[in-house]
Design a protein around this motif. Structure first.
Motif, PDB file in Angstrom:
ATOM      1  N   VAL A   1      42.675  15.749 -85.748  1.00 48.78           N
ATOM      2  CA  VAL A   1      43.938  16.353 -86.177  1.00 48.78           C
ATOM      3  C   VAL A   1      43.629  17.284 -87.351  1.00 48.78           C
ATOM      4  CG1 VAL A   1      44.527  14.520 -87.828  1.00 48.78           C
ATOM      5  CG2 VAL A   1      46.366  15.836 -86.756  1.00 48.78           C
TER       6      VAL A   1
ATOM      7  N   ARG B   1      48.013  13.684 -82.070  1.00 50.27           N
ATOM      8  CA  ARG B   1      48.410  13.734 -80.657  1.00 50.27           C
ATOM      9  C   ARG B   1      49.062  12.449 -80.172  1.00 50.27           C
ATOM     10  NH1 ARG B   1      46.116   9.962 -81.105  1.00 50.27           N
ATOM     11  NH2 ARG B   1      44.012   9.237 -80.771  1.00 50.27           N
TER      12      ARG B   1
ATOM     13  N   ASP C   1      51.747  14.697 -75.718  1.00 47.33           N
ATOM     14  CA  ASP C   1      50.871  15.854 -75.956  1.00 47.33           C
ATOM     15  C   ASP C   1      49.691  15.852 -74.987  1.00 47.33           C
ATOM     16  OD1 ASP C   1      52.415  16.738 -78.139  1.00 47.33           O
ATOM     17  OD2 ASP C   1      51.346  15.386 -79.507  1.00 47.33           O
ATOM     18  N   ILE C   2      49.142  14.674 -74.736  1.00 50.18           N
ATOM     19  CA  ILE C   2      47.996  14.586 -73.828  1.00 50.18           C
ATOM     20  C   ILE C   2      48.400  14.970 -72.410  1.00 50.18           C
ATOM     21  CG2 ILE C   2      46.320  12.976 -72.805  1.00 50.18           C
ATOM     22  CD1 ILE C   2      46.423  11.441 -75.498  1.00 50.18           C
TER      23      ILE C   2
ATOM     24  N   ASN D   1      48.316  19.356 -74.692  1.00 48.94           N
ATOM     25  CA  ASN D   1      48.619  19.976 -75.978  1.00 48.94           C
ATOM     26  C   ASN D   1      47.860  19.306 -77.123  1.00 48.94           C
ATOM     27  OD1 ASN D   1      49.940  21.879 -77.582  1.00 48.94           O
ATOM     28  ND2 ASN D   1      51.638  20.471 -78.055  1.00 48.94           N
ATOM     29  N   ALA D   2      46.818  18.536 -76.785  1.00 48.66           N
ATOM     30  CA  ALA D   2      45.997  17.881 -77.814  1.00 48.66           C
ATOM     31  C   ALA D   2      44.716  18.692 -77.957  1.00 48.66           C
ATOM     32  CB  ALA D   2      45.704  16.439 -77.411  1.00 48.66           C
TER      33      ALA D   2
END
Length: 743
Positions: A301, A310, A314-315, A319-320
């Motif tokens: 992060v 995340r 998000d995963i 989007n991670a």
């Protein structure tokens, strides 16, 4: 004649093995129809107080492609001093040291009660234990102080000859040179640049180990060491002082930012340091993390607090942005560590996620511990960390290092793979199946870290063809050979040889069905489902599990009334809703933690994880198990629920009112006092023995939110009571069975 449940219990107690089927179908076709594969849960270091190690090395089969160990299933010609291998049928000559054997003078390895036997390898050096602490300094002062105290305590538990090293990290990474009198000296590395082993070796001034260093004979007085890894007896006071003087990372942290934490580089340097100095030697890298990596290789992060770490959402949306690169970095470290037999432990204590999802391979590949808590100042961490150094009756640590497991099978069966804290050694052989399950394509695995509860799931394939009947009374045999470094420094070999009868499913289906071990089958199928959940979509895994369960219930000989009872389906029902397969309401770190624990614990603990146990305490008699159902909640009853990760005591409405009124303090209500104490005593026993230590919750009907700490029976326990949360969580779990009755 023992019943099948008695037979299963005896084998588990003696050999640490539980098979899904205890009579095996005699052909590939019949085995496929059974749905649940022939598989075993195997605990290599199952505690056996009655198993003294044998002070000589095992006798091996002379055939190069077999090399099985002499065992009670072998046929022996005492007159000719020959033995026939029960795996390849090779006839072998006994070595000269066995010249005196006879029917009345048999060596231990031929006695049926020694189907599991342990040998001490006399050749080779005794290696010291190596512990390398990797400490995060980007945490609050209270947490850092608690961690320093735990580390200082651990030094007193180590043997004098054990080697200890220290690496601290924040924005920079410091490798501390130990043994410097009156001065603290360390090598500082930038936290944004990764180093390979050769670069690290040059920067630290380390030369490659010579023929004597790392492999030659050593004495207790002069163990292997270097400037960064020193014997405890030599630097105990200096290291204690050094730990006491550790301060928070001095780099300022701007408001709205996370501290810069170079975790990935620190772990890389730790792996590289041991790689240079103690290759192929048992060692532990103990990593203590107070937050996520925010810079350099392995960061999970950014340093902006407004950007959350995340989530599963998000995963799923890809989007991670740091996840794939970080996972690749930690997988590389895990592979390097496992190649050299080094263990990586992760102790992550923070209120937010720390990146266990990306780092899980470090513990999973090397057999290391993964512990997750809110703070280093909680009893959950302190007690768990102390139990890492638990000793057996001989005074040795209950841990083993740099182990390898080899599986040998008779001709009719082959090994498909293993699921657990291991990596493949890519050893091909005649007993390796082409059908891979889990970590397959091999008959040998490396397990860098072992303890008495570490359990692997091993899957087999019956390869005997349907048109090639096995002779009546034939038995299939499997041998497990575990070589490991004992905590005393000795190399040991533990050999377990077991056999099961073959049966024709056309004529003996009832015998096969009666041999079905539903508990073992449930855990073996659950391990397979959890393994698939790591790489497949959740709904796909659940559909696969449902199809397997339906096929099992409808399978030949397993219809109601002919062998299959409800427990298998009940376990599968719970598994579908467990945190091992369902990620709803769990962070990625929590899911990784739960799956890690499930894939290494033995059958009893794994069953509790899937289907929690619930006991009721009342005036009507001794404690009794009750259904995981909301109907079990009664006003005059106390419930104790064990989910493995939590132990919860719930007081019913009437009991809670009596307790508030103080009836337990009145002499005439002595029995009520005993009723209140009984679940607490049982909870203490679980808290004393379980690893990792579970979270302890005490709640009651209609109580207010309370947060307190209490010291009971010399155990420091966090007592966290949020009544509404606890009650709803309890009811949610209790209602698991309410709507399911697959039969």
């Amino acid at each position: 004649m023992a019943t099948f449940p008695e037979y299963i219990a005896q084998n588990e107690e003696r050999d640490g093995v539980r098979f899904s089927w205890n009579v095996w179908p005699s052909s590939r076709l019949e085995a496929t129809r059974m749905v649940v594969p022939v598989a075993a849960l195997f605990t290599p270091l199952k505690e056996r107080p009655d198993l003294p190690p044998i002070q000589y090395e095992p006798v091996l089969c002379s055939r190069a492609t077999c090399r099985a160990v002499l065992n009670p299933l072998c046929q022996v010609d005492y007159r000719a001093k020959l033995w026939a291998c029960n795996f390849c049928y090779q006839r072998n000559q006994f070595p000269p040291s066995y010249a005196g054997i006879s029917e009345v003078n048999q060596p231990a390895e031929l006695l049926p009660q020694f189907s599991t036997i342990e040998y001490v390898v006399q050749r080779g050096p005794q290696m010291p234990l190596v512990f390398l602490y990797v400490v995060d300094t980007c945490m609050e002062d209270e947490d850092l102080q608690a961690l320093k105290e735990s580390l200082q305590m651990s030094l007193s538990l180590l043997p004098p000859t054990a080697l200890v090293g220290l690496i601290t990290f924040g924005r920079m990474v410091q490798v501390h040179e130990l043994g410097c009198e009156g001065i603290s000296k360390s090598y500082v590395f930038r936290g944004t640049k990764d180093l390979n082993a050769k670069q690290l070796q040059e920067m630290l001034g380390l030369t490659k180990p010579s023929a004597t260093q790392g492999r030659g004979p050593q004495t207790a007085q002069q163990p292997l060491s270097n400037r960064f890894l020193q014997p405890v007896q030599k630097i105990d006071m200096n290291l204690t002082d050094l730990l006491g003087e550790l301060q928070r990372d001095p780099w300022p942290v701007t408001q709205g930012k996370r501290p810069l934490r170079s975790l990935g580089v620190a772990m890389s340097i730790a792996v590289g340091l041991l790689e240079c100095t103690f290759p192929n030697t048992g060692a532990r890298i103990m990593t203590f993390i107070g937050g996520p990596a925010t810079q350099g290789p392995g960061m999970v992060v950014g340093d902006e607090l407004k950007t959350p770490i995340r989530s599963w959402h998000d995963i799923e949306k890809d989007n991670a942005k740091f996840m794939k690169k970080a996972t690749k970095h930690y997988e590389s470290l895990a592979n390097r560590a496992s190649t050299n037999g080094h263990i990586i432990d992760i102790y992550a204590c923070a209120l937010d996620q720390t990146g266990l999802l990306e780092m899980k391979c470090c513990a999973n590949y090397t057999g290391g511990y993964m512990v997750m808590a809110d703070s280093f100042n909680t009893s959950l961490f302190k007690q768990t960390f102390q139990r890492v150094f638990t000793k057996d009756v001989q005074g040795s640590f209950k841990m083993a290092f740099a182990a390898t497991l080899e599986v040998k099978t008779s001709r009719e069966i082959k090994v498909s793979g293993a699921i657990g804290p291991c990596v493949s050694l890519n050893a091909k052989g005649p007993c390796v199946s082409e059908n891979e399950i889990g970590t397959g394509g091999t008959c040998q695995w490396k397990i860098c870290g072992l303890d008495p509860s570490t359990t692997l799931a091993l899957y087999f394939e019956v390869v005997n063809q349907h048109n090639a009947p096995i002779p009546q009374g034939g038995r299939g045999a499997i041998q497990f050979v575990t070589q490991y470094q004992h905590s005393s420094g000795q190399r040991r070999i533990r050999v377990t040889t077991t056999a099961r009868n073959w049966a024709d499913a056309q004529t003996q289906i009832q015998s096969i069905a009666a041999s079905f071990d539903q508990e073992a089958a449930a855990i073996l199928m659950a391990r397979l489902a959890v393994y698939r959940a790591e790489t497949e979509e959740g709904p796909d895994v659940l559909r696969w599990l449902d199809r397997q369960l339906i096929r099992l219930v409808r399978g030949p000989g397993l219809k109601p009334g002919s062998g299959l009872r409800g427990s298998e389906t009940d376990f599968m029902f719970h598994l579908r809703r467990s945190p091992f397969l369902q990620v709803f309401n769990n962070s990625p770190d929590e899911s990784s933690y739960y799956r890690h624990q499930f894939n290494r614990q033995d059958l009893t603990q794994a069953l509790i994880m899937i289907q929690p146990v619930l006991y009721a305490y009342s005036f009507n008699g001794p404690p009794e198990p009750v259904l995981l159902d909301s109907s079990s909640i009664l006003p005059d009853r106390i419930l104790l629920m064990d989910t493995f990760f939590q132990i919860l005591i719930y007081h019913g409405e009437t009991v809670a009112q009596w307790r508030k009124a103080g009836y337990q303090d009145m002499p005439e209500y002595e029995n009520f006092k005993h009723l209140l104490q009984a679940p607490v005593d049982d909870a203490q026993e679980l808290l004393h023995t379980r690893f990792p230590m579970p979270r302890y919750i005490d709640t009651e009907h209609g109580g207010s939110q309370v947060r307190a700490q209490r010291n009971t029976n010399n155990i420091h326990i966090d007592l966290r009571t949020d009544t509404l949360t606890c009650i709803f969580s309890l009811i949610y779990v209790l209602m698991f069975c309410q709507y399911i009755h697959f039969r």
